[in-house]
Motif scaffolding. Sequence first.
Motif, mmCIF file in Angstrom:
data_model
loop_
_atom_site.group_PDB
_atom_site.id
_atom_site.type_symbol
_atom_site.label_atom_id
_atom_site.label_comp_id
_atom_site.label_asym_id
_atom_site.label_seq_id
_atom_site.Cartn_x
_atom_site.Cartn_y
_atom_site.Cartn_z
ATOM 1 N N LEU A 59 0.830 -1.199 0.000
ATOM 2 C CA LEU A 59 0.000 0.000 0.000
ATOM 3 C C LEU A 59 0.872 1.259 0.000
ATOM 4 O O LEU A 59 0.622 2.201 -0.751
ATOM 5 N N CYS A 60 1.934 1.260 0.815
ATOM 6 C CA CYS A 60 2.839 2.418 0.853
ATOM 7 C C CYS A 60 3.502 2.613 -0.507
ATOM 8 O O CYS A 60 3.618 3.739 -1.001
ATOM 9 N N ALA A 79 2.392 -1.190 -8.825
ATOM 10 C CA ALA A 79 2.170 -1.228 -7.375
ATOM 11 C C ALA A 79 0.723 -1.538 -7.025
ATOM 12 O O ALA A 79 0.450 -2.337 -6.128
ATOM 13 N N TRP A 80 -0.227 -0.927 -7.743
ATOM 14 C CA TRP A 80 -1.644 -1.214 -7.447
ATOM 15 C C TRP A 80 -1.984 -2.644 -7.832
ATOM 16 O O TRP A 80 -2.838 -3.279 -7.209
ATOM 17 N N GLY A 81 -1.321 -3.171 -8.864
ATOM 18 C CA GLY A 81 -1.473 -4.594 -9.190
ATOM 19 C C GLY A 81 -1.059 -5.449 -8.003
ATOM 20 O O GLY A 81 -1.712 -6.431 -7.668
ATOM 21 N N GLY A 82 0.037 -5.056 -7.353
ATOM 22 C CA GLY A 82 0.518 -5.776 -6.165
ATOM 23 C C GLY A 82 -0.470 -5.702 -5.020
ATOM 24 O O GLY A 82 -0.748 -6.705 -4.354
ATOM 25 N N VAL A 83 -1.039 -4.506 -4.805
ATOM 26 C CA VAL A 83 -2.047 -4.341 -3.739
ATOM 27 C C VAL A 83 -3.231 -5.269 -4.009
ATOM 28 O O VAL A 83 -3.747 -5.940 -3.111
ATOM 29 N N CYS A 84 -3.619 -5.332 -5.281
ATOM 30 C CA CYS A 84 -4.732 -6.179 -5.692
ATOM 31 C C CYS A 84 -4.425 -7.656 -5.386
ATOM 32 O O CYS A 84 -5.290 -8.394 -4.919
ATOM 33 N N HIS A 85 -3.189 -8.063 -5.622
ATOM 34 C CA HIS A 85 -2.766 -9.433 -5.326
ATOM 35 C C HIS A 85 -2.928 -9.718 -3.825
ATOM 36 O O HIS A 85 -3.490 -10.732 -3.425
ATOM 37 N N ILE A 86 -2.442 -8.791 -3.002
ATOM 38 C CA ILE A 86 -2.489 -8.988 -1.550
ATOM 39 C C ILE A 86 -3.946 -9.069 -1.078
ATOM 40 O O ILE A 86 -4.302 -9.935 -0.284
#
Length: 173
Positions: A59-60, A79-86
């Motif tokens: 998120l950061c 990064a938002w793709g990563g947030v979506c994964h989490i």
Amino acid sequence: MKWINHSLIAGSLCAVVSPPLVAPCVLGATAPDWMEWVAKAMGIRVRHRHQTHIFTHWLCFALFATFLFDFNGILAAFAWGGVCHILTDAMTVTGVPFSPYSDRRFHLFGGRFRTGDPMEYAISGIVVMASILLIAILGTGGSYIPFFPDWATRYEVGLADAVEWKNNRFRFF
Ligand SMILES: [Zn+2]
């Protein structure tokens, strides 16, 4: 959650906001998993769904990429793709760590299904269909979008200068 569903969910959501950024977004949507392989290849010991799956870190990173430093939206999409994964991993039984300081796992919607469960295909199917609907309503992908003034296109046709585009690209209203 399986990669196909991570990619479908993040990719279709990204297509609603910005179709050209789907590729970096999908790369980011699988990153928390392939980062585990990279770490292992470098001899760093990582536990599955642990060090690379910390919600607050992603998120950061996403907020930083969105508001402080970005490269043509690519870093933010990643990064938002990563947030979506989490967030989607958080819906599974195993969950994800919320922050580096919490030992408890973080779950969304009760963390009901296991990876590979038909439920995750159903969730990604719903997200994909909702995204297609949104794209149809908003007309993303070229023409005028009521809720997302398309500053990139205005810049290209010379209506706005570079500074204006940079200042407004994340202003959605
Ligand atoms: Zn994962």
